[in-house]
Scaffold this active site. Sequence first.
Site, PDB file in Angstrom:
ATOM      1  N   ASP A  73       0.847  -1.200   0.000  1.00 16.50           N
ATOM      2  CA  ASP A  73       0.000   0.000   0.000  1.00 16.50           C
ATOM      3  C   ASP A  73       0.882   1.248   0.000  1.00 16.50           C
ATOM      4  OD1 ASP A  73      -2.101   1.747   0.318  1.00 16.50           O
ATOM      5  OD2 ASP A  73      -2.368   1.338   2.465  1.00 16.50           O
TER       6      ASP A  73
HETATM    7  C1  SPV Z   1      -6.867   1.751   4.099  1.00 13.45           C
HETATM    8  O1  SPV Z   1      -7.745   0.938   4.409  1.00 13.45           O
HETATM    9  O2  SPV Z   1      -6.241   1.664   3.075  1.00 13.45           O
HETATM   10  C2  SPV Z   1      -6.560   2.866   4.973  1.00 13.45           C
HETATM   11  C3  SPV Z   1      -6.733   2.723   6.410  1.00 13.45           C
HETATM   12  O3  SPV Z   1      -6.083   3.835   4.493  1.00 13.45           O
HETATM   13  S1  SPV Z   1      -5.240   2.175   7.023  1.00 13.45           S
HETATM   14  O4  SPV Z   1      -4.829   0.993   6.381  1.00 13.45           O
HETATM   15  O5  SPV Z   1      -5.475   1.968   8.457  1.00 13.45           O
HETATM   16  O6  SPV Z   1      -4.252   3.260   6.851  1.00 13.45           O
HETATM   17 MG    MG Z   2      -5.324   3.600   2.594  1.00 10.74          MG
END
Ligand code: SPV
Ligand code: MG
Length: 572
Positions: A73
């Site tokens: 991510d």
């Molecule tokens: C996501 O779900 O991608 C978010 C929330 O941004 S977190 O993973 O907690 O950053």
């Molecule tokens: Mg996110």
Amino acid sequence: MSLRHIIDNKTRIRLLRRLIKKNKFIRVIEAHNGLSALLANDTKIKLETGREKEFDAIWESSLTDSASKGFPDIEVVSFDSRLHTINEILEVTSKPLIVDGDTGGDFNQFEYAVKRLERAGVSMVIIEDKTFPKRNSLEAGTKQDLEKIEVFAEKIKRGQKIKIHKDFMIVARMESLIVGHGIKEALRRARICLKAGADGIMIHSKRTEPTEILEFAKEYYRKFPKKLLKDKVLIAVPTTYNTITDSELNKNGFHIVIHANHLLRSSFIAIENTAKKILLNDRSFEVEGELATIRKIFHKVGFMTVKEKDKKAADKLKSKIKVIIPAAGITDLTKKLKSSISLIDINGKKVLQRQIEVLAKVGIDNIIVVTGFEKDKFGLENLRYYVNKDYGTTGVLATLFKAEREMNGPFVTLFSDVLFNQSIINNLVVQSAQAEADIVLVVDESYKNHRHSKYKKLDLVRTNKTNAMEPIRKLTDSLDEQVVYIGKNLTDKMVHYEFIGIAYFSKKGATVLKEVYHSLTKKRARLSSFTDVVQEIVDRGYQVKILKTYKGWMEIHNEDDIKLAGKFYRNS
Ligand code: SPV
Ligand code: MG
């Protein structure tokens, strides 16, 4: 794709604000593809009070969208790819969608993102106050750089300016607590964002207890003027501080709670467990009980509805169709047994009765029989009868045309000496109608594999397929080929198939048949067999198609056939 969930974009965009106004609280669950979205959209429970509980909206998470594609991510999954997932979710759901917009890119990129998300039907985008490319917030020790808040606030402003739907919301996500800058700083930045026009604040935290965000909420309501907070939403994402309930968060001033990654995480465990169990047991039997049945998935994705609709459409077709059975004639066998073919007993049931039973299984009960020889012995009920008195001197075609009055719509003609299985009739009626074919003959492609007895010359068919010696395995589709020649006098080399005595005529096909028949009889052409008129139809340039079968039928021509059929039907 689910056709159940059809909602227009405008209505869906507006729905989120409406629900917030009405319920004062929105419970959101993550989805990362069509199927998880269907589950997110549809899953309900019944509470003890009898009230149903379900999620109000769906979260399209950067973490789970990236992870479901096998990526980290870090804004490495492109916006186009994210939009693909977003559309996948929107296509099969009817609930509002909240999109995790990451950093939103630079001002210009964010403007394009807003336009495209609105156009897709998204209700809210949340962007975080970090610099591009961001890192996911949940892993300790990860590099996290915050954007200058004035720059971030300007991005919000630009987004608000470009949007065309007043109910599309742009929310500012504060990462101050994630980077350890404290509540005061988080509040300072939040205030700037609200002033810049953000529709709300998402306050993020990766603490395992909720004290920090509860404290933030308290200060937020205490310090910010009511006017600044008018119509603004406060959002929490309780991934790490998961002991607090949604209702408690709501009581503490949160309007929206997002369960941001839970459906992906549960499928991860299930997938790994299944893979391991199959390896361990060298088969899938042991894990079967833990899996969704295929049918359950079929139900969810709408396949069973398609099946029902297909069946309804096919039933409608079949309920309209008539079957005309010319059963007047005499053959060597009928003379010998002193019985019409239709009335010959095959293991306790007459040939005609067996034909009717198969037709009934297919859903066809409008049956017309043209009798002649032994006409008084028929007597089976629920059939309509016509008579060909000249059965001794005329052929099957004249017999069929005694029921000409019935040829006012689509019909199947079925020779009286053919026994056949259900799928032949079903395929003939359904496929012919679907392909909008007007005249279709059922032909057998196993013809070349038989040794044929000499007693009867078969009705042979040559089509327009190029190579007569084409191996059977090389399948061409049914209804692709057209009859070129039909009759008993084709040389072996010319023959592709054998006509089995079952044919379909659409309403138009029936008109053609009648026209050609009458123009030939007017000319007093020698015309006795059904295949003669079909050849004439072909010669006049009409298309006569074929439906191939490979066995699944037989004719009753002699006593050996009766014995063979008796064996086949020994249990029915
Ligand atoms: C996501 O779900 O991608 C978010 C929330 O941004 S977190 O993973 O907690 O950053
Ligand atoms: Mg996110």
